[in-house]
Design an enzyme around this catalytic site. Structure first.
Site: not given
Lengths: 308, 308
Positions: B10-11, B204, B235, B244
């Site tokens: 995801r991220d 992060h 993001c 991250n």
């Protein structure tokens, strides 16, 4: 008060291929000191043929003035190293040995016991020069040849009466393989046993824990920490070792009282220029952050984010 | 017991240019779960045109079986997101809003207040699906548009009665600009105020403090942490944000009980292969350490280094 020592010009340069001219080293020392960095390790008395990037250390010492030298440290491993550096003008000496005998032999060419046996003469030479000496214990956690290093081994060296003249104990995670729980445990034990001594923590970021381990060391009682610009560095006699904890990342985390947004920006610029000259990658995330988010930077470091 | 959730899919993927085929995502989820990683965030219900690398999230959910889905999380921002993901089989939902209104508008296209107002319906939809829902608070420390985010703002959201149905509070340092003292303070305050809720920390590494902040969060009361393979991520609606905290670095630091040298090696291999496929740099130092010091690796992680 937490002190940071920048070790770019010693530990940082050890593995670099491209030589840095002495005049440039002088400029780097002055820029760091002028930006407010409390102290700087500037070189080593190791054999020039074994560590060529540091071969000009005596010239560098001679180029600095006494006020500057009062904030500069020189890596030494023998009493003779202290004498020669002191003759050139140095007053702060980091006497290094390894907790692991195999690493001491690879790094310094003798047993840890022989290094300890010579320490009183090193202490005397430092004292005769009106200087200060630290006991630096390399491979305080793991050794590339022997594996895990028992805490008791490090404590026995720190307690050894022959090391008595050392003002500070420098605990080094030479391979960057320690984790915060180990750092906390060792630093707390050394701190509890020898309260008048300052503890310096020297961490590497090889396994990603350079900053986390350094913060753990400070929380456990260390009062000074080492870093290198852009995370440069590594030990030529420790296979698998790589960069030091980055000065910029440590400063961003610790925000010592002398640091301002403009002095931080100055250090980031110096680091960027220096690593470009050396053709080395800049491993500092904070430096990258500062460069890529210029708009975010002033308040990220500024008074709006209140942290001590 | 510290839980780690891997958020690579995801991220991690949000900013990547090269699409990852759904079948490869399925294989990555299975490899992570099989290696022992407790849970995995697999995708997002964000508009496919805005975050193309995550456009196949519904297909991915459908490809996983119920036992797998019990350990998988899906990012959602509206009640409709929950309903659609639940129809496909998802049971764990991370409902995201931003503490900073400007970031909520950039990221989700509405005000934070509107996101909060919709949360009870999201909770109800999750509950109807027999699932769990988290309240994820992005920009809990700093916002790319508004600067520093006051702690009180985050606490007010966490306390908001409309968020009551959330099992966990996910505190996100979206920009990676927090420092450990800030993380300690915020996590401790949230933990003190809402004891039955678990706190998840999502850090992060933009400014080098991904691991240090995560460890600070755990010490202050968080019980689960997010990481991404090789430190991938960032993001798309937060200028200046980058990777991250790295899953490998966190695992090396935390050594959860399920982790063994062979499962760690397996995760490092998966990470290396995946980042190569994506053409992305591997920012994990522990992964680099594991690859470059093969001889050191077994005991660096093994029982000889005793740490908890």
């Amino acid at each position: 008060m937490t002190d940071l020592r920048d070790v770019t010009l010693r530990d940082g340069l050890q593995l670099t291929g491209k030589p840095l001219p002495t005049a440039r080293k002088v400029a780097v020392v002055r820029e760091l000191l002028d930006a407010g960095v409390p102290s700087v390790e500037i070189g080593s008395m190791a054999r020039p043929d074994l560590v060529p990037p540091l071969a000009d250390t005596l010239d560098l010492i001679r180029a600095l003035d006494p006020d500057e030298l009062a904030r500069c440290w020189v890596w030494v491993a023998t009493p003779r190293h202290v004498e020669r550096a002191a003759e050139a003008g140095a007053v702060n000496f980091q006497y290094c040995l390894s907790a692991s005998d195999a690493h001491n032999r690879a790094n310094i060419g003798r047993s840890t016991e022989d290094s300890l046996a010579a320490m009183p003469r090193a202490v005397a030479a430092a004292s005769a020069a009106g200087g200060r000496i630290q006991l630096c214990i390399a491979t305080s956690f793991t050794c590339p040849f022997e594996g895990a290093v028992p805490e008791e081994r490090v404590l026995a060296i720190a307690r050894d009466p022959r090391a008595e003249g050392a003002r500070d104990i420098v605990l080094c995670d030479t391979l960057g393989q320690a984790v915060p729980t180990q750092v906390t445990s060792l630093v707390a034990r050394v701190a509890a046993e020898m309260p008048p001594r300052r503890i310096v923590y020297h961490g590497h970021d090889t396994w990603g824990l350079g900053v986390a381990n350094t913060l753990a060391a400070l929380a456990a009682g260390a009062s000074e920490v080492d870093g290198a610009l852009g995370g440069l560095g590594g030990c030529p006699f420790a296979p698998g070792a790589s960069g030091n904890a980055s000065t910029e990342d440590l400063l961003f985390a610790l925000r010592p009282s002398w640091l301002t947004p403009s002095s931080f920006a100055r250090i980031v610029r110096l680091s960027g220029a220096l690593l470009d000259e050396l053709g080395e990658p800049n491993r500092s995330r904070a430096a990258q952050g500062a460069r890529t988010s210029a708009t975010a930077f002033p308040w990220a470091l500024g008074a709006e984010v209140s942290c001590r």
